[in-house]
Structures are given as C-alpha cells and as structure tokens.
Design a protein around this motif. Structure first.
Motif, mmCIF file in Angstrom:
data_model
loop_
_atom_site.group_PDB
_atom_site.id
_atom_site.type_symbol
_atom_site.label_atom_id
_atom_site.label_comp_id
_atom_site.label_asym_id
_atom_site.label_seq_id
_atom_site.Cartn_x
_atom_site.Cartn_y
_atom_site.Cartn_z
ATOM 1 N N GLY A 55 0.781 8.445 -0.923
ATOM 2 C CA GLY A 55 1.885 8.277 -0.764
ATOM 3 C C GLY A 55 2.284 6.823 -0.811
ATOM 4 O O GLY A 55 2.872 5.774 -1.122
ATOM 5 N N SER A 56 1.481 6.358 -0.036
ATOM 6 C CA SER A 56 1.325 4.637 -0.384
ATOM 7 C C SER A 56 1.593 3.779 -1.348
ATOM 8 O O SER A 56 1.203 2.633 -1.822
ATOM 9 N N GLU A 57 -0.144 4.753 -2.076
ATOM 10 C CA GLU A 57 0.119 3.689 -3.055
ATOM 11 C C GLU A 57 1.848 3.720 -4.329
ATOM 12 O O GLU A 57 1.858 2.852 -4.943
ATOM 13 N N ALA A 58 2.449 4.601 -3.909
ATOM 14 C CA ALA A 58 3.243 5.281 -4.686
ATOM 15 C C ALA A 58 4.544 4.155 -4.614
ATOM 16 O O ALA A 58 5.694 3.638 -5.053
ATOM 17 N N ILE A 59 4.639 3.842 -2.663
ATOM 18 C CA ILE A 59 5.859 2.787 -2.357
ATOM 19 C C ILE A 59 5.762 2.012 -1.962
ATOM 20 O O ILE A 59 6.128 1.364 -2.470
ATOM 21 N N ALA A 60 4.318 1.328 -3.097
ATOM 22 C CA ALA A 60 3.591 -0.108 -2.416
ATOM 23 C C ALA A 60 4.344 -0.062 -4.158
ATOM 24 O O ALA A 60 4.675 -1.291 -4.511
ATOM 25 N N TYR A 61 3.807 0.220 -4.918
ATOM 26 C CA TYR A 61 4.775 0.712 -6.710
ATOM 27 C C TYR A 61 6.115 0.499 -6.301
ATOM 28 O O TYR A 61 6.322 -0.517 -7.102
#
Length: 321
Positions: A55-61
């Motif tokens: 989820g953190s990776e998706a938000i950062a992307y």
C-alpha cells in the motif's frame, strides 16, 4: 520561451520547431528517468516488508506520477505557447503515455503492473510579464485593471520585484485617504475581498508585504513573493494566505500598478478576461488562454496480492491556493 505570436518562417520556423520538439522529448525523458529511479528505490526498500508495504509503495507511485504530470503541464504551457489548447492536451497526453511506458518495465521487475492514463484536463489562462524593467500597468498604461474574472482557482502567482525603490514609501501612504496608495493585489467575489499591499519602509528601505486585516511581513530589497504559496524569498509569511475568506468565482485585479517594478506570472482556472489589457509581447502583460491549469490522471498499481486504482489530480504548485 516560444514566440507568443506563433509566427513561423518556412526554414527558420522549421528549425525552431525541431529544437522545440527535441527539448520536449528530452524533458519527458528526464522526468521518466527520475520516476523510474524513485520506483526502483521504492521497490527495493519495500520488497522485504509485509502487505502494508504494498500500500505504501502504491501511494508513493501515485504521488510520483502526479508530480511527473505536474512538471509536464508546466513544460507544455511554458514551451509551446502559441499552439491551440487541443494541441496542448494532445502533447500532454502523449508525454504522460511516454512517461508511463518508460516506468512500467522497471516497476514490472518487482512483479507489479502499472498504468497511467489521462482522465480529464482543465483549461486555464497563463498570465505574465517578463520585462524586469517595467511596472505592472496594462498595455495601455492603465494603473487599476482586472487581470481575469470568473476565476475558480489561482496557482503559481509569483511577483519578482527588481527595483524596490520604485515602491511607495510608507510615510507617504495615507491609510485614511489623501496620500499615495501603494501597489495592491485584490481578490474580490462581489461580496468579500482580500488584498495585499506592497510598499517600502522609509527608514530601512525594506519591503513590506501588508495583508489587509491579517498582518504584514518585512523583508529586504527586491524580494521574490509567491502569493499563492504564501512565501517571500522561499520563506513562509504567516499573514500571506491568498484569497482568504473569498469565495469562487472571483476576480483578480491590480491597483496602483505603476507603483512597482519587476515581472510576474500566474495561472488561473478561468478563460475570462479583457483582451485589450494584454498583447502578444511577453515584455508587456500577456494572457494565453490555451494553457492547461490542471489534469486528472488514473493510476493503476497491481500485483499478485493487491490492486490499487485511483484518480490523482495534478496541479503544478499543488500547495498553492
């Protein structure tokens, strides 16, 4: 800066157009490389974490794609002046596709599929003046004039004062009338208004940015003022909250525009203005209503254990009002 008139000669124009396209391609490439690098960092840092990491990776992307789109909007507006709005939208759409195509293979190495596409684009007007030795009157030397009206939003409103000695000195201002009024930026919705006055301290020669009813900030000579970001020379000015208390749509005007020297630029979410205030010469006030104000993109970030799909609004200077 491209010719605002959009005029081209047959051979010189072709060379200029080739250079412009080349510069645009380079800009897209650099943005894609920056996004790819960030994506690699996110993947490496988060690959060993739990499901929350995805989820953190998706938000950062998502944030990365929005930031890249903002830079592309600025590039289209500033380097393709004179082209039609449809051309601007087509160039932005193509550039976002190129950014997506450049980043997707890198992210895919971590088992993630991504996709970025344009959902909608908001048209606006880019207004400015780049002659640093001129005051802020309109092309007819009118001192009190309206920049635009029916405005739903303003961003990147920056004033660069190049000779603060041209400002009215504080001891010459009569707050009750009868004196010399200083340069003023006024936002007005027909019921409420917000105004900032800019003048010079007669003792220190510092510049005073005075927000009516809210307070003031004092800085040295020749500052750069970002009205919508609320900063002076990059530092926060507490009272400077652009358009505070004013509803949309509103009008934006200069008063006593002969009492300041420098350049300015802004983009408004409106295409309503009086054309006689402007010319195509960027050394005097100009208005390009073929500009892009903002864009909404759809971001997909998907792997075997998560699907993240959301819209993101890309507004250059997103912290602006």
């Amino acid at each position: 800066m491209a010719d605002l008139n959009g005029r081209r000669t047959s051979r010189g124009g072709e060379r200029a157009q080739i250079m412009l396209v080349a510069a645009f391609v380079l800009a897209v490439t650099f943005i894609a490389l920056a996004v790819m690098l960030n994506s690699v960092i996110y993947t490496e840092n988060l690959a060993t974490r739990g499901e929350d990491a995805h989820g953190s990776e998706a938000i950062a992307y998502r944030a990365d794609m929005a930031a890249g789109t903002e830079r592309l909007i600025e590039h289209v507006n500033e380097n393709q002046t004179g082209e039609s709005y449809d051309d601007h939208v087509a160039n932005l759409t193509t550039s976002i596709a190129a950014m997506d195509n450049g980043t997707a293979p890198i992210v895919a190495t971590g088992g993630t599929r991504t996709k970025v596409s344009v959902m909608s684009v908001t048209r606006g007007t880019r207004i400015g003046q780049f002659n640093t030795a001129r005051n802020f009157t309109d092309v007819g030397a009118t001192t009190d004039w309206e920049l635009a009206n029916s405005i739903e939003g303003t961003r990147a409103f920056r004033i660069n004062i190049t000779d603060s000695s041209q400002l009215v000195e504080e001891d010459l201002i009569s707050f009750l009338g009868g004196g010399i009024d200083p340069f003023t930026v006024r936002v007005d919705d027909g019921t409420d208004d917000w105004a900032v006055r800019i003048y010079e301290d007669d003792t220190t020669d510092n510049v005073i940015v005075d927000v009516e009813g809210a307070g003031e900030c004092e800085v040295g000579e020749n500052p750069e003022i970002d009205l919508t970001a609320g900063t002076i020379n990059g530092e926060p000015c507490g009272p400077l909250s652009f358009g505070d208390g004013v509803s949309t749509p509103y009008s934006l005007r200069y008063e006593q525009a002969d009492q300041i020297q420098g350049n300015f630029s802004l983009v408004v979410d409106s295409t309503s203005f009086t054309s006689s205030h402007y010319s195509a010469d960027e050394d005097t006030p100009f208005a390009d209503d073929q500009a892009i104000y903002a864009a909404t993109i759809r971001v997909l970030h998907e792997s075997a254990d998560h699907v993240y799909a959301t819209d993101a609004e890309a507004i250059p200077g997103e912290n602006d009002a």
